[in-house]
Design an enzyme around this catalytic site. Structure first.
Site, PDB file in Angstrom:
ATOM      1  N   CYS B   1      15.333 -19.004  43.616  1.00  0.00           N
ATOM      2  CA  CYS B   1      13.957 -18.554  43.408  1.00  0.00           C
ATOM      3  C   CYS B   1      13.811 -17.970  42.007  1.00  0.00           C
ATOM      4  CB  CYS B   1      13.578 -17.479  44.413  1.00  0.00           C
ATOM      5  SG  CYS B   1      13.747 -18.004  46.111  1.00  0.00           S
ATOM      6  N   THR B   2      12.616 -18.019  41.498  1.00  0.00           N
ATOM      7  CA  THR B   2      12.301 -17.358  40.240  1.00  0.00           C
ATOM      8  C   THR B   2      10.953 -16.665  40.405  1.00  0.00           C
ATOM      9  OG1 THR B   2      13.423 -19.123  39.020  1.00  0.00           O
ATOM     10  CG2 THR B   2      11.978 -17.669  37.749  1.00  0.00           C
TER      11      THR B   2
END
Lengths: 120, 252
Positions: B1-2
């Protein structure tokens, strides 16, 4: 295909907006309803998608063989007891989703505590 | 995830995230995709949680999941959660829960935060002071400039770290799946490319289109990415787009 790590950044431009077919649909969840009723419409419309995710996860667990498959058996067997230890209104919401989709309650519970299982 | 929280030149905050999921869960060599990732995409829904006919908060969920991973309380705060991998992870937390009765499930804590917290300050208090079953990163932003942070959580409250936007570089803060004080694993470094793209974007370019571009840049966008969500708290705005990463694309 592509690069080996460490990866070089490729900074793209002009990707917004994507095609409208990629926009995600919105549903209302009415918090005034009892927990068991809140997710009925979402669960009914997405029943097959939820089943597909859990079926794939089940296959993944079974691929480990042996005791891993027994774990899934236990999840189905102990499902109603597992959901009882969750706080409200989540217990009732999970029961409602299980009722609408026909998915075993232990499996819906597992789906909802998947983060804690997966972080290991 | 970012996850990224960025502030434009006027001090307006934007909060966005890519949700990546499905690593090692069935690689399809023919289509070069992850099986679970492909199955999760059609289950993505935007939800408008209402009480008395009025929006309490909005979120992005996988159908059937009642917890919260991405959400906005319009006019008040925005929240995303990124996975944190540590050896002291979920199993130990579950055993501890069984033995002591202590610990809160991550998705239920975030849901309670979205339902009950009336402000950024209250949300931060809930997310930093509740014992959890598994570690996590909470990326939290308020409604005024500079009000953004990454909360790095252990299971216990002890050792909670809050990394503010002003310490992170002034106009944005960015979190993937590694502690901000440590280097990411070299085979999973999305942080360096994302930072490079943010710096190329500059503060002048901050906005929904600019941040979407950053999150659409490989390897920030990768084969595990299911969606990109974009939020602007003051407008109560949340939009979500399914993401795909055609080849050549990194598997994670």
């Amino acid at each position: 295909q592509g690069q080996s790590p460490p990866y070089e950044a490729e900074c793209v431009e002009g990707k917004y907006p994507p095609p409208s077919s990629r926009r995600v649909k919105e549903y209302v969840v009415n918090l005034d309803l009892p927990g068991k009723e809140r997710w009925k419409h979402v669960a009914a419309e997405k029943k097959q998608e939820i089943k597909n995710i859990l079926a794939s996860f089940k296959k993944y667990i079974y691929d480990f063989g042996g005791i891993a498959a027994e774990i899934w058996y236990l999840i189905d067997l102990l499902g109603p007891a597992i959901v009882d230890v969750l706080p409200q209104p989540f217990q009732d919401e999970i029961r409602g989703i299980s009722d609408v989709t026909g998915i075993e309650i232990g499996e819906v519970t597992l789906y909802n505590i998947f983060y804690e299982i997966f972080t290991v | 995830c970012t996850s990224i929280v960025a502030q434009d030149s006027n001090g307006t905050l934007y909060h966005a995230r890519n949700l990546d999921f499905g690593l090692f869960m069935g690689w399809d060599p023919k289509n070069r995709t992850w099986e679970i990732t492909e199955l999760l995409r059609p289950a993505i829904v935007n939800l408008d949680f209402q009480r008395g006919g009025k929006t309490v908060f909005k979120s992005v969920n996988y159908a059937g999941y009642v917890g919260i991973l991405t959400a906005i309380s319009p006019g008040k705060f925005t929240l995303t959660m990124n996975e944190r991998f540590t050896l002291d992870g979920g199993y130990i937390g579950i055993i501890n829960l069984i033995l002591t009765g202590k610990g809160t499930w991550m998705g239920f804590l975030t849901r309670a935060t979205m339902e009950k917290a009336e402000s950024f300050k209250e949300a931060r208090a809930m997310l930093t002071s509740t014992q959890m079953i598994a570690p996590a990163y909470f990326i939290l932003a308020g409604n005024t400039s500079g009000q953004a942070c990454v909360i790095t959580r252990n299971r216990e409250v002890n050792g909670t770290d809050t990394w503010w936007m002003k310490e992170a570089g002034g106009w944005y803060v960015l979190e993937t799946n590694y502690d901000h004080w440590s280097k990411p694993l070299f085979v999973d470094d999305r942080r360096t490319p994302a930072n490079k793209c943010m710096k190329k974007l500059t503060q002048k370019g901050v906005g929904i289109p600019g941040i979407f571009d950053v999150l659409s840049s490989r390897p920030v966008l990768n084969k595990l990415t299911t969606y990109t969500a974009l939020m602007q708290v003051n407008q109560g705005h949340l939009e979500t787009w399914l993401q795909y990463c055609p080849d050549p694309c990194f598997p994670w």
